[in-house]
Design a protein around this motif. Sequence first.
Motif, PDB file in Angstrom:
ATOM      1  N   SER A 275      78.038  95.991  -5.592  1.00 29.27           N
ATOM      2  CA  SER A 275      79.013  97.059  -5.400  1.00 29.27           C
ATOM      3  C   SER A 275      80.072  96.963  -6.499  1.00 29.27           C
ATOM      4  N   ALA A 276      80.715  98.074  -6.800  1.00 32.39           N
ATOM      5  CA  ALA A 276      81.705  98.114  -7.871  1.00 32.39           C
ATOM      6  C   ALA A 276      82.621  99.305  -7.655  1.00 32.39           C
ATOM      7  N   VAL A 277      83.693  99.360  -8.447  1.00 34.51           N
ATOM      8  CA  VAL A 277      84.627 100.480  -8.410  1.00 34.51           C
ATOM      9  C   VAL A 277      84.784 101.017  -9.829  1.00 34.51           C
ATOM     10  N   VAL A 278      84.619 102.324  -9.997  1.00 31.10           N
ATOM     11  CA  VAL A 278      84.747 102.941 -11.320  1.00 31.10           C
ATOM     12  C   VAL A 278      86.214 102.941 -11.738  1.00 31.10           C
ATOM     13  N   TRP A 279      86.504 102.370 -12.921  1.00 29.25           N
ATOM     14  CA  TRP A 279      87.892 102.370 -13.380  1.00 29.25           C
ATOM     15  C   TRP A 279      88.078 103.155 -14.673  1.00 29.25           C
ATOM     16  N   ASP A 280      86.971 103.478 -15.372  1.00 32.03           N
ATOM     17  CA  ASP A 280      87.101 104.300 -16.579  1.00 32.03           C
ATOM     18  C   ASP A 280      85.774 104.999 -16.862  1.00 32.03           C
ATOM     19  N   ILE A 281      85.878 106.188 -17.456  1.00 35.31           N
ATOM     20  CA  ILE A 281      84.690 106.977 -17.789  1.00 35.31           C
ATOM     21  C   ILE A 281      84.883 107.567 -19.183  1.00 35.31           C
ATOM     22  N   ALA A 282      83.875 107.421 -20.016  1.00 36.49           N
ATOM     23  CA  ALA A 282      83.882 108.058 -21.338  1.00 36.49           C
ATOM     24  C   ALA A 282      82.807 109.140 -21.345  1.00 36.49           C
TER      25      ALA A 282
ATOM     26  N   ILE B 275      79.623 107.201 -20.137  1.00 41.77           N
ATOM     27  CA  ILE B 275      79.647 105.750 -20.011  1.00 41.77           C
ATOM     28  C   ILE B 275      80.640 105.381 -18.923  1.00 41.77           C
ATOM     29  N   PHE B 276      80.152 104.692 -17.901  1.00 43.33           N
ATOM     30  CA  PHE B 276      80.978 104.286 -16.772  1.00 43.33           C
ATOM     31  C   PHE B 276      81.329 102.808 -16.902  1.00 43.33           C
ATOM     32  N   HIS B 277      82.616 102.492 -16.812  1.00 41.71           N
ATOM     33  CA  HIS B 277      83.103 101.111 -16.761  1.00 41.71           C
ATOM     34  C   HIS B 277      83.471 100.847 -15.310  1.00 41.71           C
ATOM     35  N   SER B 278      82.733  99.926 -14.691  1.00 42.04           N
ATOM     36  CA  SER B 278      82.936  99.681 -13.258  1.00 42.04           C
ATOM     37  C   SER B 278      83.337  98.232 -13.024  1.00 42.04           C
ATOM     38  N   LYS B 279      84.382  98.043 -12.212  1.00 39.65           N
ATOM     39  CA  LYS B 279      84.858  96.700 -11.901  1.00 39.65           C
ATOM     40  C   LYS B 279      84.003  96.079 -10.808  1.00 39.65           C
ATOM     41  N   VAL B 280      83.516  94.878 -11.106  1.00 41.09           N
ATOM     42  CA  VAL B 280      82.755  94.097 -10.133  1.00 41.09           C
ATOM     43  C   VAL B 280      83.634  92.908  -9.761  1.00 41.09           C
ATOM     44  N   GLY B 281      84.154  92.884  -8.553  1.00 37.88           N
ATOM     45  CA  GLY B 281      85.105  91.841  -8.191  1.00 37.88           C
ATOM     46  C   GLY B 281      86.426  92.064  -8.914  1.00 37.88           C
TER      47      GLY B 281
ATOM     48  N   ASP C 258      87.509  90.269 -11.829  1.00 41.78           N
ATOM     49  CA  ASP C 258      87.608  89.937 -13.252  1.00 41.78           C
ATOM     50  C   ASP C 258      86.498  90.504 -14.137  1.00 41.78           C
ATOM     51  N   HIS C 259      85.432  91.012 -13.565  1.00 45.87           N
ATOM     52  CA  HIS C 259      84.291  91.412 -14.383  1.00 45.87           C
ATOM     53  C   HIS C 259      84.100  92.920 -14.394  1.00 45.87           C
ATOM     54  N   THR C 260      83.567  93.395 -15.520  1.00 48.41           N
ATOM     55  CA  THR C 260      83.280  94.817 -15.684  1.00 48.41           C
ATOM     56  C   THR C 260      81.854  94.986 -16.188  1.00 48.41           C
ATOM     57  N   LEU C 261      81.138  95.923 -15.612  1.00 45.12           N
ATOM     58  CA  LEU C 261      79.804  96.269 -16.093  1.00 45.12           C
ATOM     59  C   LEU C 261      79.819  97.715 -16.578  1.00 45.12           C
ATOM     60  N   ARG C 262      79.170  97.937 -17.724  1.00 45.13           N
ATOM     61  CA  ARG C 262      79.060  99.287 -18.280  1.00 45.13           C
ATOM     62  C   ARG C 262      77.682  99.853 -17.963  1.00 45.13           C
ATOM     63  N   SER C 263      77.657 101.114 -17.558  1.00 47.26           N
ATOM     64  CA  SER C 263      76.388 101.809 -17.313  1.00 47.26           C
ATOM     65  C   SER C 263      76.445 103.166 -17.992  1.00 47.26           C
ATOM     66  N   THR C 264      75.320 103.574 -18.550  1.00 47.78           N
ATOM     67  CA  THR C 264      75.230 104.830 -19.286  1.00 47.78           C
ATOM     68  C   THR C 264      74.345 105.797 -18.528  1.00 47.78           C
ATOM     69  N   VAL C 265      74.809 107.009 -18.364  1.00 47.66           N
ATOM     70  CA  VAL C 265      74.059 108.043 -17.645  1.00 47.66           C
ATOM     71  C   VAL C 265      73.873 109.239 -18.573  1.00 47.66           C
ATOM     72  N   ALA C 266      72.626 109.661 -18.740  1.00 49.10           N
ATOM     73  CA  ALA C 266      72.348 110.849 -19.549  1.00 49.10           C
ATOM     74  C   ALA C 266      72.782 112.090 -18.791  1.00 49.10           C
ATOM     75  N   ASN C 267      73.479 112.989 -19.476  1.00 47.11           N
ATOM     76  CA  ASN C 267      73.948 114.228 -18.847  1.00 47.11           C
ATOM     77  C   ASN C 267      72.858 115.295 -18.965  1.00 47.11           C
ATOM     78  N   VAL C 268      71.839 115.166 -18.112  1.00 44.62           N
ATOM     79  CA  VAL C 268      70.668 116.051 -18.193  1.00 44.62           C
ATOM     80  C   VAL C 268      70.888 117.376 -17.489  1.00 44.62           C
TER      81      VAL C 268
END
Length: 383
Positions: free
Chosen positions: A323-330, A337-343, A345-355
């Motif tokens: 689980s995570a919380v979105v804190w920034d979107i490009a 590009i979604f920057h999501s906080k995990v806990g 201290d950590h951040t995971l980036r995920s990329t979604v194609a705008n189809v």
Amino acid sequence: MAKKPIGPVRRVFAPWKDPNAVPFIEFRNVTKRFGDFTAVNNLSLKVYEREFFALLGGSGCGKTTLMRMLGGFETPTEGQILLEGQDLAGVPPFRRPTNMMFQSYALFPHMTVEGNIAFGLKQDKMAKADIEERVQEMLRLTKLQPFAKRKPHQLSGGQRQRVALARSLAKKPKVLLLDEPLGALDKKLREETQFELTALQESLKMTFMIVTHDQEEAMTVADRIAVMEAGEIIQVATPAEIYETPNSRFVADFIGDVNLIEAKVMETSEAGTKLQAVGEDFQIETSQKVGVNVGASVWYAIRPEKIRIVLGEEPLHKVNATSAVVWDIAYLGDVSIFHSKVGEDHTLRSTVANVTRLVERPISWDEQVVLSWDGDAGVILTS
């Protein structure tokens, strides 16, 4: 049965996989020092005929020095450089079957396009009729016929770049050396020229070596890439192999965008490896086998486009999901590009194609999401 290549293959060409293939260019334990500074450190490398080879790395990593030694503009402090089996030691640049296209293009401002292309041929005292024929051939090859009578200041940046390329090719060297050749072009023109370069190299069946710090450029044009750092080669592989199976955190982080997750090895078996993310409550399972003991510290590298993101409170299982919380979107148009906080201290980036044109409700800032990925989406790194 031959191993299936990773990713798309530009052409059926892989002499480096043949143990009997003879390298066209070979660096043997080459070191180059400038006073107390070691620019290239005991480096060995093999490049094959008709290969488009890229030297990739940051400023000061030694890539340009390596190319300049091949061209004869620098002399190795130690080691050998061979071309077609011949040791190039003591052979001056103008006697080597190589030609270098410099980043600055170095065109003669008082000469026309034709004059610039013909300059090296005249220096070699080629017959006048042969020079004319060769110049016309180069003009056709680089699509410069309409600009033959113009001088460099009357040309665009892309046209000047093609003049420099035509001049470098006119003497028909066995190896063309390209030192950051597209650095002065704007992004769109640079991308177009990259494809023109690959088409030109394939049609000429020549060996090209390019120096660049641009990862996308190296991955677009090259058959293989050598990633360099501090005068050493960290990894040599095809673009897809470099991207999908980096051999270290340095390569993974240098090529493209990546999430690096620190983890501990929980289990190892014939089925693969299980990891526990450090400081987090999720685990990672993969079929990759690693030669380290249970409890060892490793890193799991996963590209943003390999991570799925959906609205949700909690994943069904805490394996390859969190689980995570979105804190920034490009929003970049083609992708988000979604920057999501995990806990904490950590951040995971995920990329979604705008189809689609946002038909579905988009994920927004501060929303609870679930991130998940397939078991073999990433790679375990031990260094």
